[in-house]
Design a protein around this motif. Structure first.
Motif, PDB file in Angstrom:
ATOM      1  N   ALA B  17       0.707  -1.156  -0.087  1.00 55.46           N
ATOM      2  CA  ALA B  17       0.182   0.116   0.097  1.00 55.46           C
ATOM      3  C   ALA B  17       0.834   1.078   0.109  1.00 55.46           C
ATOM      4  O   ALA B  17       0.593   2.182  -0.543  1.00 55.46           O
ATOM      5  CB  ALA B  17      -0.897  -0.010   1.146  1.00 55.46           C
ATOM      6  N   GLN B  18       1.827   1.163   0.730  1.00 52.44           N
ATOM      7  CA  GLN B  18       2.774   2.452   0.896  1.00 52.44           C
ATOM      8  C   GLN B  18       3.542   2.703  -0.429  1.00 52.44           C
ATOM      9  O   GLN B  18       3.244   3.771  -0.793  1.00 52.44           O
ATOM     10  CB  GLN B  18       3.948   2.235   2.040  1.00 52.44           C
ATOM     11  N   ARG B  19       4.030   1.630  -0.834  1.00 58.29           N
ATOM     12  CA  ARG B  19       4.740   1.845  -2.176  1.00 58.29           C
ATOM     13  C   ARG B  19       3.789   2.314  -3.263  1.00 58.29           C
ATOM     14  O   ARG B  19       4.268   3.104  -3.979  1.00 58.29           O
ATOM     15  CB  ARG B  19       5.246   0.480  -2.629  1.00 58.29           C
ATOM     16  N   LEU B  20       2.580   1.676  -3.459  1.00 59.96           N
ATOM     17  CA  LEU B  20       1.718   2.323  -4.249  1.00 59.96           C
ATOM     18  C   LEU B  20       1.412   3.860  -4.253  1.00 59.96           C
ATOM     19  O   LEU B  20       1.098   4.500  -5.213  1.00 59.96           O
ATOM     20  CB  LEU B  20       0.325   1.431  -4.256  1.00 59.96           C
ATOM     21  N   ALA B  21       1.206   4.053  -2.843  1.00 54.54           N
ATOM     22  CA  ALA B  21       0.873   5.497  -2.778  1.00 54.54           C
ATOM     23  C   ALA B  21       2.023   6.516  -2.912  1.00 54.54           C
ATOM     24  O   ALA B  21       1.675   7.489  -3.688  1.00 54.54           O
ATOM     25  CB  ALA B  21       0.668   5.609  -0.957  1.00 54.54           C
ATOM     26  N   VAL B  22       3.167   5.965  -2.897  1.00 53.13           N
ATOM     27  CA  VAL B  22       4.491   6.989  -3.314  1.00 53.13           C
ATOM     28  C   VAL B  22       4.411   6.803  -4.554  1.00 53.13           C
ATOM     29  O   VAL B  22       4.707   7.802  -5.153  1.00 53.13           O
ATOM     30  CB  VAL B  22       5.757   6.396  -2.347  1.00 53.13           C
ATOM     31  N   ALA B  23       4.388   5.722  -5.142  1.00 56.29           N
ATOM     32  CA  ALA B  23       4.546   5.755  -6.827  1.00 56.29           C
ATOM     33  C   ALA B  23       3.508   6.452  -7.284  1.00 56.29           C
ATOM     34  O   ALA B  23       3.690   7.248  -8.456  1.00 56.29           O
ATOM     35  CB  ALA B  23       4.451   4.141  -7.101  1.00 56.29           C
ATOM     36  N   ARG B  24       2.239   6.549  -7.006  1.00 58.16           N
ATOM     37  CA  ARG B  24       1.089   7.235  -7.621  1.00 58.16           C
ATOM     38  C   ARG B  24       1.668   8.669  -7.558  1.00 58.16           C
ATOM     39  O   ARG B  24       1.378   9.445  -8.356  1.00 58.16           O
ATOM     40  CB  ARG B  24      -0.052   7.282  -6.915  1.00 58.16           C
ATOM     41  N   PHE B  25       1.915   9.213  -6.513  1.00 53.64           N
ATOM     42  CA  PHE B  25       2.511  10.689  -6.316  1.00 53.64           C
ATOM     43  C   PHE B  25       3.513  10.846  -6.967  1.00 53.64           C
ATOM     44  O   PHE B  25       3.515  11.948  -7.778  1.00 53.64           O
ATOM     45  CB  PHE B  25       2.755  11.016  -4.826  1.00 53.64           C
ATOM     46  N   VAL B  26       4.778  10.256  -6.988  1.00 52.47           N
ATOM     47  CA  VAL B  26       5.988  10.693  -7.520  1.00 52.47           C
ATOM     48  C   VAL B  26       6.322  10.192  -8.952  1.00 52.47           C
ATOM     49  O   VAL B  26       6.692  11.116  -9.771  1.00 52.47           O
ATOM     50  CB  VAL B  26       6.988   9.769  -6.754  1.00 52.47           C
ATOM     51  N   LEU B  27       5.362   9.289  -9.643  1.00 52.45           N
ATOM     52  CA  LEU B  27       5.226   9.074 -11.072  1.00 52.45           C
ATOM     53  C   LEU B  27       4.703  10.267 -11.742  1.00 52.45           C
ATOM     54  O   LEU B  27       4.948  10.230 -12.990  1.00 52.45           O
ATOM     55  CB  LEU B  27       4.762   7.596 -11.371  1.00 52.45           C
ATOM     56  N   GLU B  28       3.585  10.689 -11.025  1.00 52.38           N
ATOM     57  CA  GLU B  28       2.929  11.588 -11.808  1.00 52.38           C
ATOM     58  C   GLU B  28       3.426  13.317 -11.584  1.00 52.38           C
ATOM     59  O   GLU B  28       3.059  14.244 -12.097  1.00 52.38           O
ATOM     60  CB  GLU B  28       1.586  11.703 -11.475  1.00 52.38           C
ATOM     61  N   ALA B  29       4.336  13.435 -10.618  1.00 49.73           N
ATOM     62  CA  ALA B  29       4.795  14.548 -10.213  1.00 49.73           C
ATOM     63  C   ALA B  29       5.706  15.334 -11.326  1.00 49.73           C
ATOM     64  O   ALA B  29       6.282  14.593 -11.927  1.00 49.73           O
ATOM     65  CB  ALA B  29       5.772  14.395  -8.950  1.00 49.73           C
ATOM     66  N   THR B  30       5.344  16.394 -11.561  1.00 54.54           N
ATOM     67  CA  THR B  30       5.942  17.200 -12.445  1.00 54.54           C
ATOM     68  C   THR B  30       6.723  18.441 -11.798  1.00 54.54           C
ATOM     69  O   THR B  30       7.724  19.135 -12.322  1.00 54.54           O
ATOM     70  CB  THR B  30       5.304  17.876 -13.379  1.00 54.54           C
ATOM     71  N   ALA B  31       6.946  18.182 -10.462  1.00 50.77           N
ATOM     72  CA  ALA B  31       7.495  19.350  -9.576  1.00 50.77           C
ATOM     73  C   ALA B  31       8.707  18.982  -9.045  1.00 50.77           C
ATOM     74  O   ALA B  31       9.505  19.803  -8.379  1.00 50.77           O
ATOM     75  CB  ALA B  31       6.636  19.626  -8.401  1.00 50.77           C
ATOM     76  N   HIS B  32       9.376  17.632  -9.574  1.00 51.29           N
ATOM     77  CA  HIS B  32      10.807  17.310  -8.956  1.00 51.29           C
ATOM     78  C   HIS B  32      10.772  17.457  -7.667  1.00 51.29           C
ATOM     79  O   HIS B  32      11.771  18.229  -6.949  1.00 51.29           O
ATOM     80  CB  HIS B  32      11.906  18.266  -9.781  1.00 51.29           C
ATOM     81  N   PRO B  33      10.072  16.662  -6.762  1.00 51.89           N
ATOM     82  CA  PRO B  33       9.923  16.949  -5.330  1.00 51.89           C
ATOM     83  C   PRO B  33      11.292  16.332  -4.610  1.00 51.89           C
ATOM     84  O   PRO B  33      11.734  15.390  -5.075  1.00 51.89           O
ATOM     85  CB  PRO B  33       8.674  16.025  -4.788  1.00 51.89           C
ATOM     86  N   THR B  34      11.314  16.715  -3.457  1.00 50.17           N
ATOM     87  CA  THR B  34      12.575  15.945  -2.695  1.00 50.17           C
ATOM     88  C   THR B  34      11.778  15.145  -1.754  1.00 50.17           C
ATOM     89  O   THR B  34      10.507  14.863  -1.891  1.00 50.17           O
ATOM     90  CB  THR B  34      12.960  17.107  -1.389  1.00 50.17           C
ATOM     91  N   ALA B  35      12.527  14.266  -1.109  1.00 48.87           N
ATOM     92  CA  ALA B  35      11.946  12.993  -0.272  1.00 48.87           C
ATOM     93  C   ALA B  35      11.003  13.433   0.702  1.00 48.87           C
ATOM     94  O   ALA B  35       9.885  12.926   0.956  1.00 48.87           O
ATOM     95  CB  ALA B  35      12.950  12.353   0.420  1.00 48.87           C
ATOM     96  N   ASP B  36      11.213  14.566   1.274  1.00 52.92           N
ATOM     97  CA  ASP B  36      10.603  15.158   2.555  1.00 52.92           C
ATOM     98  C   ASP B  36       9.180  15.893   1.782  1.00 52.92           C
ATOM     99  O   ASP B  36       8.054  15.855   2.519  1.00 52.92           O
ATOM    100  CB  ASP B  36      11.169  16.237   3.193  1.00 52.92           C
ATOM    101  N   GLU B  37       9.320  16.523   0.624  1.00 50.66           N
ATOM    102  CA  GLU B  37       8.006  16.958   0.009  1.00 50.66           C
ATOM    103  C   GLU B  37       6.917  15.728  -0.477  1.00 50.66           C
ATOM    104  O   GLU B  37       5.740  15.769  -0.317  1.00 50.66           O
ATOM    105  CB  GLU B  37       8.305  17.750  -1.270  1.00 50.66           C
ATOM    106  N   VAL B  38       7.780  14.597  -0.900  1.00 56.03           N
ATOM    107  CA  VAL B  38       6.817  13.335  -1.107  1.00 56.03           C
ATOM    108  C   VAL B  38       6.314  12.932   0.156  1.00 56.03           C
ATOM    109  O   VAL B  38       4.891  12.488   0.081  1.00 56.03           O
ATOM    110  CB  VAL B  38       7.694  12.218  -1.796  1.00 56.03           C
TER     111      VAL B  38
END
Lengths: 132, 132
Positions: B17-38
């Motif tokens: 569940a956690q990995r999917l949640a992270v993946a969903r956010f970060v794979l669509e992210a266009t903002a080049h987030p840092t780990a803490d932002e994720v």
DNA sequence: GTTCGTGCAAACGGTTTGCAACAAT
DNA sequence: ATTGTTGCAAACCGTTTGCACGAAC
């Protein structure tokens, strides 16, 4: 040595023994050192030099335009003398950073990017160093 | 959502569940987030998510080729989906990082650098965003 | 004696790690 | 039962900061 003194004064930096020692190392450095690497190296000749002074000094140099910082290494800033523009090559084996002369690589198209007004740019390359 | 599952499996990552949640956010992210932002963003929907898990997950994704890290921000790594090659534009006011299509900028000369065998490169530009 | 630079140590922010609890097979 | 994942807290590393000492004008 005299030129170091003049370089500091020309940038409005009051010269001290520590600042001269840091300047001597970092202005001649071709290795794009991190702050801690500067500390290690300069401390070899100036054993009383503290880490805080190195950080303060490097930040002062950046503020005064004597040095530039580059986010080329993961996890640490590297310092680069502010000389003419140049590109960077990063050895993917060792992580060593090398300067690439500005004329060696040509970039076109950056002027007419829709939505962006580019004031600075550089090419960051990675790869292997050749034997030669 | 199904494609996320498949994307993880295709890279040899056991889905949780956690990995999917992270993946969903970060794979669509266009903002080049840092780990803490994720962490901040994903935690809004998954309040029990720990920082350590985000860091572990991001590192796992990088290891497995799902994400790339870029040393574009001072003081923190940013994560970028490993899609087609592209360049980067950094807004000098806000620090925001934008992708620049590969074809928008052309680089020549990198092939025949004396002493270096360039396997990757990108242009890093800074400047101001235009009103348009 | 005021100003500025230094050195130490503590604090800080981003990241990693050790470990105990837990889920899945 | 084994394997792998999570969450917490502590550790860690690069950097900054607070403060007292000391040097220089």
């Amino acid at each position: 040595m005299k030129d170091l003194l003049q370089a500091l004064r020309a940038h409005g930096i009051q010269p001290t023994a520590q600042r001269l020692a840091v300047a001597r190392f970092v202005l001649e450095a071709t290795a794009h050192p991190t702050a801690d690497e500067v500390w290690e190296k300069v401390r070899a000749r100036n054993p009383t030099l503290s880490r805080a002074t190195v950080y303060n000094t490097l930040n002062l140099f950046v503020e005064k335009g004597l040095l530039c910082t580059q986010a080329l290494r993961e996890g640490a800033l590297v310092f680069d003398p502010c000389v003419r523009r140049h590109h960077h090559f990063i050895d993917e084996k060792t992580g060593a950073i090398h300067d690439v002369p500005w004329e060696a690589v040509k970039v076109t198209g950056e002027k007419l990017l829709r939505g962006y007004e580019v004031t600075e740019y550089q090419v960051v390359m990675t790869g292997r160093k050749r034997k030669s």
